[in-house]
Design an enzyme around this catalytic site. Structure first.
Site, PDB file in Angstrom:
ATOM      1  N   TYR A 158       0.833  -1.239  -0.078  1.00 49.42           N
ATOM      2  CA  TYR A 158      -0.100  -0.052   0.036  1.00 49.42           C
ATOM      3  C   TYR A 158       0.873   1.257  -0.195  1.00 49.42           C
ATOM      4  CZ  TYR A 158       0.776   0.777   5.122  1.00 49.42           C
ATOM      5  OH  TYR A 158       1.392   1.220   6.157  1.00 49.42           O
ATOM      6  N   ARG A 214       7.932   3.687  -5.053  1.00 49.11           N
ATOM      7  CA  ARG A 214       7.791   2.747  -3.821  1.00 49.11           C
ATOM      8  C   ARG A 214       6.908   1.603  -4.016  1.00 49.11           C
ATOM      9  NH1 ARG A 214       7.758   5.149   1.855  1.00 49.11           N
ATOM     10  NH2 ARG A 214       5.486   5.321   1.236  1.00 49.11           N
ATOM     11  N   ARG A 240      -7.628 -21.042  -1.342  1.00 46.00           N
ATOM     12  CA  ARG A 240      -6.676 -20.915  -0.401  1.00 46.00           C
ATOM     13  C   ARG A 240      -5.914 -22.012  -0.519  1.00 46.00           C
ATOM     14  NH1 ARG A 240      -4.523 -22.098   3.993  1.00 46.00           N
ATOM     15  NH2 ARG A 240      -3.641 -20.695   5.223  1.00 46.00           N
ATOM     16  N   LYS A 249       6.482  -2.063   1.890  1.00 49.40           N
ATOM     17  CA  LYS A 249       5.222  -1.332   2.547  1.00 49.40           C
ATOM     18  C   LYS A 249       4.073  -2.072   2.444  1.00 49.40           C
ATOM     19  CE  LYS A 249       3.198   3.128   3.219  1.00 49.40           C
ATOM     20  NZ  LYS A 249       3.482   3.235   4.497  1.00 49.40           N
TER      21      LYS A 249
HETATM   22  N1  PDD Z   1       3.281   4.882   7.039  1.00 41.22           N
HETATM   23  N2  PDD Z   1       7.852   3.571   8.502  1.00 41.22           N
HETATM   24  C1  PDD Z   1       6.832   2.928   8.391  1.00 41.22           C
HETATM   25  C2  PDD Z   1       6.960   1.612   9.000  1.00 41.22           C
HETATM   26  C3  PDD Z   1       5.594   3.421   7.778  1.00 41.22           C
HETATM   27  O1  PDD Z   1       4.297   2.856   7.864  1.00 41.22           O
HETATM   28  C4  PDD Z   1       5.587   4.488   7.264  1.00 41.22           C
HETATM   29  C5  PDD Z   1       4.332   5.170   6.686  1.00 41.22           C
HETATM   30  C6  PDD Z   1       6.973   5.521   7.205  1.00 41.22           C
HETATM   31  C7  PDD Z   1       6.801   6.704   6.580  1.00 41.22           C
HETATM   32  O2  PDD Z   1       6.927   6.722   5.209  1.00 41.22           O
HETATM   33  P1  PDD Z   1       6.397   8.070   4.375  1.00 41.22           P
HETATM   34  O3  PDD Z   1       7.133   9.201   4.725  1.00 41.22           O
HETATM   35  O4  PDD Z   1       6.460   7.588   2.964  1.00 41.22           O
HETATM   36  O5  PDD Z   1       5.023   8.191   4.586  1.00 41.22           O
HETATM   37  C8  PDD Z   1       8.029   4.856   7.890  1.00 41.22           C
HETATM   38  C9  PDD Z   1       1.930   5.418   6.448  1.00 41.22           C
HETATM   39  C10 PDD Z   1       1.751   6.850   6.702  1.00 41.22           C
HETATM   40  C11 PDD Z   1       0.792   4.562   7.035  1.00 41.22           C
HETATM   41  O6  PDD Z   1       0.770   3.318   7.088  1.00 41.22           O
HETATM   42  O7  PDD Z   1      -0.441   5.118   7.169  1.00 41.22           O
END
Ligand code: PDD
Length: 280
Positions: free
Chosen positions: A32, A51, A99, A146
């Site tokens: 995401y 990303r 599954r 992510k």
């Molecule tokens: N999360 N580290 C983690 C584990 C994160 O989940 C996030 C962002 C970041 C910062 O990344 P960025 O600057 O690209 O937002 C670092 C988002 C905001 C969320 O999960 O809502």
């Protein structure tokens, strides 16, 4: 009623349907992005989309057919919801299979996008700072992806809340890795800005990258190295960065006050530079 985007169509959230056999549901396979929008402009969208592509590739997940068209679709989603300030959440899963751990989806990857209203520059975290706690980083070793497998983060944030705190910072044997949904920066007594170097052990935050560039242009001294928990009592300043925190000052860690729980000058300077950047 909010309008979402799901697999090629804009539709009312209440009418959206995802298969119970979607691998995002059965196996927690999903990646995401969260991209904010300020005065109608998406902030660092190219970095977020780059990303997303890296995350998809790392998980061997097929990109959704709309991949090349995402910026236009994100803008259309914001427009359909009449949102000028807020965020767009983008999630991709491999789609539907029985599954079976190794089954290959025959159909398309699932793409869902949701837009929300928000004013992050006036949030209490940005304007007044946050109090946080430390916890061992119990997550897997591909934190550069992510992924929507966020149970450790949910547990860490719920635990912080139960302790009357805003968030949790994770650490491993070398030092702080990152916040539960943010990257961490420290300013030392010499005025150097310190953050952990990128690796598989933390997410390459788009805000982290932007803050490093702004700091460099402002002539600040930068050091990329892990921050050790023992250093925190002597830290001049501490802050976390993310798309939604922007730059949130950290006022205390495990009850230990940073800079007497006052937002420091470098943090304020970077907040100002960041606000100028998003307003430009
Ligand atoms: N999360 N580290 C983690 C584990 C994160 O989940 C996030 C962002 C970041 C910062 O990344 P960025 O600057 O690209 O937002 C670092 C988002 C905001 C969320 O999960 O809502």
């Amino acid at each position: 009623m909010s309008i979402i985007f799901l697999n090629g169509a804009f539709l009312a959230a209440e009418e959206a349907r995802i298969s119970p056999f979607d691998r995002g549901f059965t196996f927690g396979e999903g990646v995401y992005e969260v991209c904010i929008v300020v005065k109608g402009k998406l902030i660092d969208a190219p970095a977020h989309l780059a990303r997303l592509e890296r995350s998809l590739k790392a998980c061997d997940m097929a990109p959704p057919p709309e991949m090349a068209n995402l910026p236009t679709l994100m803008a259309e989603l914001l427009q359909k919801n009449a949102i000028h300030n807020g965020s767009v959440y983008v999630q991709v899963t491999p789609g539907v299979t029985p599954r079976n751990f190794t089954a290959q989806p025959q159909g398309r990857s699932t793409l869902m996008m949701v837009a929300n209203t928000g004013h992050f520059e006036t949030s209490p975290a940005f304007t007044a700072g946050v109090h946080v706690q430390l916890q061992p980083d119990i997550r897997w070793l591909h934190r550069d992806i992510k992924t929507t497998m966020l149970m450790p983060q949910v547990m860490a944030k719920r635990n912080a809340l139960a302790n009357g705190l805003a968030d949790t910072l994770f650490y491993d044997a070398d030092g702080l890795t990152e916040g539960a949904s943010s990257n961490v920066f420290m300013v030392d007594t010499q005025g150097s800005l310190i953050t952990r170097p990128l690796s598989n052990l933390l997410l390459a935050g788009c805000t982290r990258e932007r803050v490093l560039t702004l700091a460099q242009n402002a002539g600040l001294t930068l050091q990329e190295r892990p921050i050790r928990p023992e250093e925190l009592p002597q830290a001049a300043e501490l802050f976390v960065t993310s798309a939604t925190y922007l730059i949130a000052p950290v006022l205390s860690v495990d009850g230990i006050k940073i800079n007497n729980a006052v937002i420091g000058p470098k943090t304020r300077q970077l907040q100002k530079l960041y606000l100028n950047y998003i307003a430009a």
